[in-house]
Design an enzyme around this catalytic site. Structure first.
Site, PDB file in Angstrom:
ATOM      1  N   ASN A 116       4.129   3.925   0.834  1.00 21.64           N
ATOM      2  CA  ASN A 116       4.828   4.445   2.008  1.00 21.64           C
ATOM      3  C   ASN A 116       5.884   3.415   2.444  1.00 21.64           C
ATOM      4  O   ASN A 116       5.924   2.979   3.589  1.00 21.64           O
ATOM      5  CB  ASN A 116       3.847   4.756   3.150  1.00 21.64           C
ATOM      6  CG  ASN A 116       4.517   5.625   4.205  1.00 21.64           C
ATOM      7  OD1 ASN A 116       4.555   5.284   5.372  1.00 21.64           O
ATOM      8  ND2 ASN A 116       5.092   6.730   3.798  1.00 21.64           N
ATOM      9  N   VAL A 176      10.465  -7.347   9.934  1.00 18.89           N
ATOM     10  CA  VAL A 176      11.635  -6.480  10.127  1.00 18.89           C
ATOM     11  C   VAL A 176      11.343  -5.597  11.347  1.00 18.89           C
ATOM     12  O   VAL A 176      10.243  -5.042  11.468  1.00 18.89           O
ATOM     13  CB  VAL A 176      11.905  -5.631   8.871  1.00 18.89           C
ATOM     14  CG1 VAL A 176      13.042  -4.637   9.111  1.00 18.89           C
ATOM     15  CG2 VAL A 176      12.230  -6.533   7.686  1.00 18.89           C
ATOM     16  N   ASP A 189       1.898  -9.257   9.154  1.00 16.45           N
ATOM     17  CA  ASP A 189       0.451  -9.453   9.024  1.00 16.45           C
ATOM     18  C   ASP A 189       0.197 -10.953   8.887  1.00 16.45           C
ATOM     19  O   ASP A 189      -0.144 -11.449   7.810  1.00 16.45           O
ATOM     20  CB  ASP A 189      -0.070  -8.681   7.808  1.00 16.45           C
ATOM     21  CG  ASP A 189       0.088  -7.184   8.010  1.00 16.45           C
ATOM     22  OD1 ASP A 189      -0.555  -6.646   8.912  1.00 16.45           O
ATOM     23  OD2 ASP A 189       0.883  -6.572   7.278  1.00 16.45           O
ATOM     24  N   SER A 242       6.469  -0.506  10.620  1.00 14.96           N
ATOM     25  CA  SER A 242       5.132  -0.351  10.031  1.00 14.96           C
ATOM     26  C   SER A 242       4.937   1.090   9.590  1.00 14.96           C
ATOM     27  O   SER A 242       5.454   2.023  10.231  1.00 14.96           O
ATOM     28  CB  SER A 242       4.074  -0.706  11.087  1.00 14.96           C
ATOM     29  OG  SER A 242       2.807  -0.204  10.700  1.00 14.96           O
ATOM     30  N   GLN A 251     -10.277  -2.401   2.226  1.00  7.08           N
ATOM     31  CA  GLN A 251      -9.812  -3.080   3.440  1.00  7.08           C
ATOM     32  C   GLN A 251      -9.786  -2.161   4.657  1.00  7.08           C
ATOM     33  O   GLN A 251      -9.322  -2.555   5.719  1.00  7.08           O
ATOM     34  CB  GLN A 251      -8.458  -3.755   3.206  1.00  7.08           C
ATOM     35  CG  GLN A 251      -7.285  -2.821   3.006  1.00  7.08           C
ATOM     36  CD  GLN A 251      -6.029  -3.594   2.624  1.00  7.08           C
ATOM     37  OE1 GLN A 251      -5.856  -4.022   1.482  1.00  7.08           O
ATOM     38  NE2 GLN A 251      -5.128  -3.807   3.579  1.00  7.08           N
ATOM     39  N   HIS A 268       8.942   1.164   3.485  1.00  5.91           N
ATOM     40  CA  HIS A 268       9.973   1.244   4.519  1.00  5.91           C
ATOM     41  C   HIS A 268      10.885   0.022   4.414  1.00  5.91           C
ATOM     42  O   HIS A 268      10.757  -0.787   3.458  1.00  5.91           O
ATOM     43  CB  HIS A 268       9.335   1.355   5.899  1.00  5.91           C
ATOM     44  CG  HIS A 268       8.262   0.336   6.163  1.00  5.91           C
ATOM     45  ND1 HIS A 268       8.501  -1.020   6.105  1.00  5.91           N
ATOM     46  CD2 HIS A 268       6.947   0.471   6.446  1.00  5.91           C
ATOM     47  CE1 HIS A 268       7.388  -1.677   6.372  1.00  5.91           C
ATOM     48  NE2 HIS A 268       6.413  -0.789   6.568  1.00  5.91           N
ATOM     49  N   MET A 285       0.845  -1.199   0.000  1.00  3.53           N
ATOM     50  CA  MET A 285       0.000   0.000   0.000  1.00  3.53           C
ATOM     51  C   MET A 285       0.882   1.250   0.000  1.00  3.53           C
ATOM     52  O   MET A 285       0.423   2.339   0.359  1.00  3.53           O
ATOM     53  CB  MET A 285      -0.945  -0.010   1.205  1.00  3.53           C
ATOM     54  CG  MET A 285      -1.932  -1.178   1.142  1.00  3.53           C
ATOM     55  SD  MET A 285      -3.465  -0.881   1.992  1.00  3.53           S
ATOM     56  CE  MET A 285      -2.877  -0.569   3.643  1.00  3.53           C
ATOM     57  N   ARG A 309       2.400   2.698  10.002  1.00  2.00           N
ATOM     58  CA  ARG A 309       1.592   3.389  11.020  1.00  2.00           C
ATOM     59  C   ARG A 309       2.433   3.885  12.197  1.00  2.00           C
ATOM     60  O   ARG A 309       1.948   4.690  12.996  1.00  2.00           O
ATOM     61  CB  ARG A 309       0.465   2.476  11.506  1.00  2.00           C
ATOM     62  CG  ARG A 309      -0.560   2.203  10.404  1.00  2.00           C
ATOM     63  CD  ARG A 309      -1.815   1.525  10.886  1.00  2.00           C
ATOM     64  NE  ARG A 309      -2.861   1.573   9.885  1.00  2.00           N
ATOM     65  CZ  ARG A 309      -3.234   0.543   9.100  1.00  2.00           C
ATOM     66  NH1 ARG A 309      -2.649  -0.627   9.222  1.00  2.00           N
ATOM     67  NH2 ARG A 309      -4.199   0.688   8.208  1.00  2.00           N
ATOM     68  N   HIS A 322       9.307  -3.330   3.510  1.00  2.00           N
ATOM     69  CA  HIS A 322       8.948  -3.535   2.098  1.00  2.00           C
ATOM     70  C   HIS A 322      10.201  -3.772   1.244  1.00  2.00           C
ATOM     71  O   HIS A 322      10.184  -4.588   0.323  1.00  2.00           O
ATOM     72  CB  HIS A 322       8.227  -2.303   1.541  1.00  2.00           C
ATOM     73  CG  HIS A 322       6.921  -1.998   2.214  1.00  2.00           C
ATOM     74  ND1 HIS A 322       6.756  -0.913   3.032  1.00  2.00           N
ATOM     75  CD2 HIS A 322       5.739  -2.638   2.194  1.00  2.00           C
ATOM     76  CE1 HIS A 322       5.512  -0.886   3.466  1.00  2.00           C
ATOM     77  NE2 HIS A 322       4.872  -1.913   2.990  1.00  2.00           N
TER      78      HIS A 322
HETATM   79  O1  PAF Z   1      -0.188  -5.824   3.601  1.00  3.78           O
HETATM   80  C1  PAF Z   1      -0.570  -4.890   2.863  1.00  3.78           C
HETATM   81  O2  PAF Z   1       0.129  -3.891   2.681  1.00  3.78           O
HETATM   82  C2  PAF Z   1      -1.921  -4.977   2.193  1.00  3.78           C
HETATM   83  O3  PAF Z   1      -2.850  -5.590   3.022  1.00  3.78           O
HETATM   84  C3  PAF Z   1      -1.887  -5.646   0.823  1.00  3.78           C
HETATM   85  C4  PAF Z   1      -1.449  -7.108   0.916  1.00  3.78           C
HETATM   86  C5  PAF Z   1      -0.937  -4.897  -0.099  1.00  3.78           C
HETATM   87  C6  PAF Z   1      -3.279  -5.634   0.184  1.00  3.78           C
HETATM   88  O4  PAF Z   1      -3.750  -4.318   0.019  1.00  3.78           O
END
Ligand code: PAF
Length: 282
Positions: free
Chosen positions: A32, A178, A152, A187, A61, A34, A30, A189, A37
């Site tokens: 942003n 991480v 997650d 995160s 979501q 870090h 999504m 957030r 990712h």
């Molecule tokens: O983990 C996330 O960032 C989101 O839930 C995902 C898997 C990209 C789906 O929008």
């Protein structure tokens, strides 16, 4: 690195790679981006010579009252970070590309059982939104591999379940969480936290470590969960749950040990909701 915003652009690039017989790995995000990712992208590069990252803040979501509107959108910064990593393609669709009939009228993917507990209880509809957008991304990109973070954990199990159930030809690759040097899970957030909340936040992880110690010492899981919730509340968190579950089914552990277990927790600090988990064998 090229950025494409629509399906025609995406398909043109993918077609050329496929004609050369190249394997493709997808990192859905999504944005942003870090360190967590970036680790996913590096893992994807080990899976396949071509890596697509997607950046899409998925409205489906987020529940009413959640942070969809204020979720950080940093596309230029994300582009630069992905290019520096050597990512091959960024797919950054607008909402109309992902939901051509609108979010409410979209085809929806529902994964039963796994989504009715833990995060699913506190974020009704969240996993339908995740399962739907991940299925759409798999249909659009048709990756050979897709890389997800273990932070997650429940999402990861939901994605694995939908891939098995729908028979999708994609291999799901998971990467450990991480963490910051003080243990806080990285995160997007975390940036909402003020300095006092940021100082307190790593106690979520120390609580999970305490839960693991208690479980390994043979204490009853329900008692550990209650004590962990009370402990977090005393520290100043507003806990949603602390739970010890079987790693894959996320059901309470049953039968004889050894069990592959996971301690999971979700708690708010002010307006910020944090989640974390810690897998272990008992
Ligand atoms: O983990 C996330 O960032 C989101 O839930 C995902 C898997 C990209 C789906 O929008």
């Amino acid at each position: 690195m090229q950025t494409v915003y629509d399906l025609a652009g995406l398909r043109a690039v993918l077609r050329a790679w496929r004609q050369q017989g190249q394997r493709v790995a997808l990192v859905p995000t999504m944005g942003n981006l870090h360190a967590g990712h970036h680790a996913l992208v590096r893992r994807a590069q080990q899976c396949a010579p071509r890596v697509v990252a997607s950046v899409f803040v998925n409205p489906a979501q987020f529940g009413p009252g959640e942070d969809y509107a204020r979720y950080p959108r940093t596309l230029q910064q994300d582009q630069a970070g992905l290019a520096a990593l050597g990512c091959d393609l960024l797919f950054a669709p607008p909402v109309e590309v992902m939901y051509p009939h609108g979010v409410a009228a979209s085809v929806s993917v529902h994964v039963p059982e796994l989504t009715a507990m833990l995060e699913g209880v506190h974020r009704p509809g969240h996993f339908d939104g995740v399962a739907t957008v991940v299925t759409k991304l798999f249909a659009m990109v048709q990756p050979d591999d897709a890389v997800f973070g273990e932070k997650d954990w429940q999402q990861l199990q939901v994605v694995r379940r939908l891939v098995r159930d729908l028979g999708l030809p994609v291999q799901i690759v998971a990467l450990p969480t991480v963490r910051e040097p003080d243990g806080l899970a990285v995160s997007s957030r975390n940036q909402y936290l003020d300095p006092a909340q940021r100082a307190l936040a790593p106690r979520l992880y120390t609580t999970l470590q305490w839960m693991r110690r208690q479980a390994l010492a043979g204490h009853v899981h329900e008692a550990i969960e209650r004590a962990a919730v009370a402990g977090l509340a005393r520290m100043g968190f507003e806990p949603d749950y602390c739970a010890i579950r079987a790693v894959e089914t996320l059901q309470p552990a049953a039968g004889e040990p050894p069990h592959r277990l996971i301690a999971l927790a979700a708690a708010r600090l002010g307006g910020t909701r944090l989640i974390d988990n810690l897998p272990f064998t008992a």
